[in-house]
Design an enzyme around this catalytic site. Structure first.
Site, PDB file in Angstrom:
ATOM      1  N   LYS A 360       0.838  -1.192   0.000  1.00 10.41           N
ATOM      2  CA  LYS A 360       0.000   0.000   0.000  1.00 10.41           C
ATOM      3  C   LYS A 360       0.878   1.249   0.000  1.00 10.41           C
ATOM      4  CE  LYS A 360      -3.551  -2.077   3.044  1.00 10.41           C
ATOM      5  NZ  LYS A 360      -4.754  -2.011   2.201  1.00 10.41           N
ATOM      6  N   ARG A 434     -10.110 -11.948   3.433  1.00  5.86           N
ATOM      7  CA  ARG A 434     -10.987 -13.055   3.034  1.00  5.86           C
ATOM      8  C   ARG A 434     -10.274 -14.402   3.121  1.00  5.86           C
ATOM      9  NH1 ARG A 434     -11.961 -10.439  -2.732  1.00  5.86           N
ATOM     10  NH2 ARG A 434     -11.644  -8.643  -1.355  1.00  5.86           N
TER      11      ARG A 434
END
Length: 581
Positions: A360, A434
């Protein structure tokens, strides 16, 4: 933390009094000043409370606070908006007013709130808002820990003393001088202050927070109510969430006790999320969960990296493989003998998310200590279920890992075998939540609970769709969605149901594994939910995406403080209380 009490008359010992100002068709003005207060105030200051409030710019805008001096005490007038005040309006108003009052630590030991006759649900909401409004995470280092109000006092007149329709006490009328308030509502959440008073955004004292060092032991060592609490390393003070309290004597007293429990749970979740990531890795959070379980009468089992490998939890091992701090899977259980239903809470617990190999930018990484807010919410909620002695079996699964880049980090296109043997083609190392949830959901479904609810700061797509205040909800069916939405509404947490479309499910097809973990950016929140649903074994299931509301980078908003907000905690507790019947 502060203790909360209720009384029918204003006690002689208080430092600050908070009252409401509203406009509605039936009556407008100050809501339920305690008997004789207005006359005494006018005798001291030469004008009524309402007149003094209008002089400093008080309006009825929800959350707008005007601070008035009253000798050594302070008086806060907070806007309640237009119309009858709902529970959430009262919660938000109480939070704004207490935040304003406690910005001056010299006048906040005993804070009284008087909003007129209240239903038990409204009383609970006021207590929640007042306690959450006083929260601030204690800074680490040499700065002193903020002072904490000793007591929040809810003043609720006896029903037979209340005037007007529906048992509500009559308001002090706005009168001609104040009719413009209906049209001149100040922006919600602002403060107009008399000389010497502070404005919103100033630091507010905290509900005591467990210190970073020695977090697990501090969680186990506090005392209840307003008693002195030992100081933990780092200058913070531990919260005792489980000390027994006296049996409630009335529905109102019971509601106050529930409100205190809910606020304590929110504060605990905020404490964990606000911890610096270098001080709270997977092992440290697992230890905190174990300490809390011992304190709360819960059972706990923690799987370390060796146990995860032996039992086939490949998702956690893949995501955590890039960090020197290995992952953990924590199972916390509340199983009362009278339980008549079962709920599994599954929380994403990425203690820090750098994005892994899909690194990021700094702007997207700075608040990523909050990526374990889902696990924090589940852990806080199960402790609250034990405190409230709910006849519901609750199992919280905390999937804890750190997502960092290194030579051992997992890659795009890797094939991961998650718990139960399903193979997953990894699409994006920065969609790690997830992957760890797949392990935890598959294990939770194995026990066939009546409901599975996962909570996760899962997708930026949900933030784009719903903003920073609203949780995204996706569910196995309309009935489950309705249950969760009802709980969120009762808790005052905005939530909106999103679909899981056939197209989203089809996008998970993989040529190299049983399914793929991602796809196109469009509809990313729906695709993530479709992926999670695959691991629920057809059980009733709901997914709460709290990526937007979990962490507030700016000023306080609604009943939330800046920083960690405890998003989802109140909804989970409301859901468990509803399941208890």
């Amino acid at each position: 933390m502060s203790r909360a009490t209720s009384t029918s008359i204003l006690p002689s010992v208080y430092d600050s009094l908070i009252v409401g100002l509203r406009v509605c068709e039936r009556e407008s003005g100050l809501v339920s000043l305690p008997d004789g207060f207005d006359e005494a105030y006018a005798a001291r200051h030469g004008q009524t409370v309402l007149a003094a409030a209008l002089v400093v710019g008080a309006t009825t805008a929800l959350g707008q606070v005007s601070l008035l001096p009253d000798g050594s005490r302070r008086l806060a007038v907070v806007g309640l908006g237009a119309g009858e005040a709902s529970s959430d309006v009262l919660r938000r108003a109480a939070a704004s007013a207490v935040r304003a009052v406690t910005a001056n630590p010299t006048a906040n030991a005993h804070i009284a709130l008087s909003f007129g006759p209240l239903t038990p649900e409204q009383a609970q909401a006021v207590v929640e808002g007042a306690l959450m409004g006083s929260y601030q995470f204690a800074p680490l280092g040499q700065k002193p820990a903020p002072a904490t109000p000793a007591e929040i006092i809810l003043v609720v007149p006896e029903p037979d003393t209340a005037a007007g329709e529906g048992g509500r006490a009559g308001a002090t009328p706005l009168g001609a001088a104040a009719t413009a308030a209906k049209d001149l509502l100040a922006p919600a959440g602002t403060i107009s202050a008399a000389a010497g008073n502070s404005a919103e955004g100033s630091p507010a004292p905290n509900l005591p927070a467990p210190g970073a060092a020695g977090l697990a032991s501090s969680l186990a060592g506090g005392t209840a109510g307003g008693d002195a609490l030992p100081t933990a390393p780092g200058g913070a003070r531990p919260v005792d969430a489980t000390a027994p309290t006296a049996a409630p004597e009335s529905p109102l007293a019971a509601a106050v006790a529930v409100g205190e429990t809910v606020a304590r749970a929110v504060a605990r979740a905020c404490d964990w999320v606000n911890q610096p990531p270098n001080l709270l890795g997977p092992a440290e959070l697992a230890a905190a969960a174990a300490a809390l379980a011992k304190q709360s009468g819960l059972t706990v089992e923690t799987a370390d990296e060796a146990a995860l490998a032996a039992r086939g939890f490949g998702g956690l091992l893949a995501v955590g493989g890039g960090s020197v701090r290995p992952p953990r899977l924590v199972q916390v259980t509340w199983a009362p003998p009278a339980a008549h239903t079962s709920v599994a809470l599954v929380g994403k617990g990425i203690v820090f998310d750098s994005g892994g190999l899909n690194l990021k930018p700094l702007s997207g990484m700075a608040t990523m200590k909050s990526d374990m807010a889902g696990a924090a919410a589940c852990l806080a909620a199960i402790a609250a279920a034990a405190e409230l002695n709910l006849p519901v079996k609750v199992t919280a699964w905390l999937a804890l890992a750190e997502n960092l880049p290194s030579g051992s980090a997992y890659r795009p296109s890797d094939v991961i075998t998650v718990y139960g043997g399903v193979t997953v083609e990894n699409h994006n190392p920065d969609a790690e939540g997830r992957i760890v949830l797949a392990d935890a959901l598959a294990r939770a479904a194995e026990d066939a609970p009546d409901l599975i609810l996962d909570v996760a700061t899962l997708t930026g797509a949900c933030v784009v769709a719903l903003g920073n205040q609203t949780m995204g909800l996706m569910a196995s069916d309309a009935s489950v969605a309705a249950q969760v939405l009802a709980a969120a509404e009762a808790a005052g947490e905005p939530a909106w149901r999103l679909p899981i479309t056939e197209e989203a499910a089809a996008a998970l097809a993989s040529q190299t594994a049983d399914l793929k973990s991602g796809g196109k950016r469009e509809g990313g929140a729906l695709l993530a939910a479709a992926f999670l649903r695959h691991f629920t074994a057809g059980r009733p299931w709901a997914h709460l995406d709290i990526a937007g509301p979990a962490f507030l980078a700016g000023d306080p908003s609604r009943s939330q403080t800046a920083g960690a907000t405890g998003a989802g905690v109140r909804t989970l507790i409301a859901l468990l209380r509803a399941a208890a019947g």
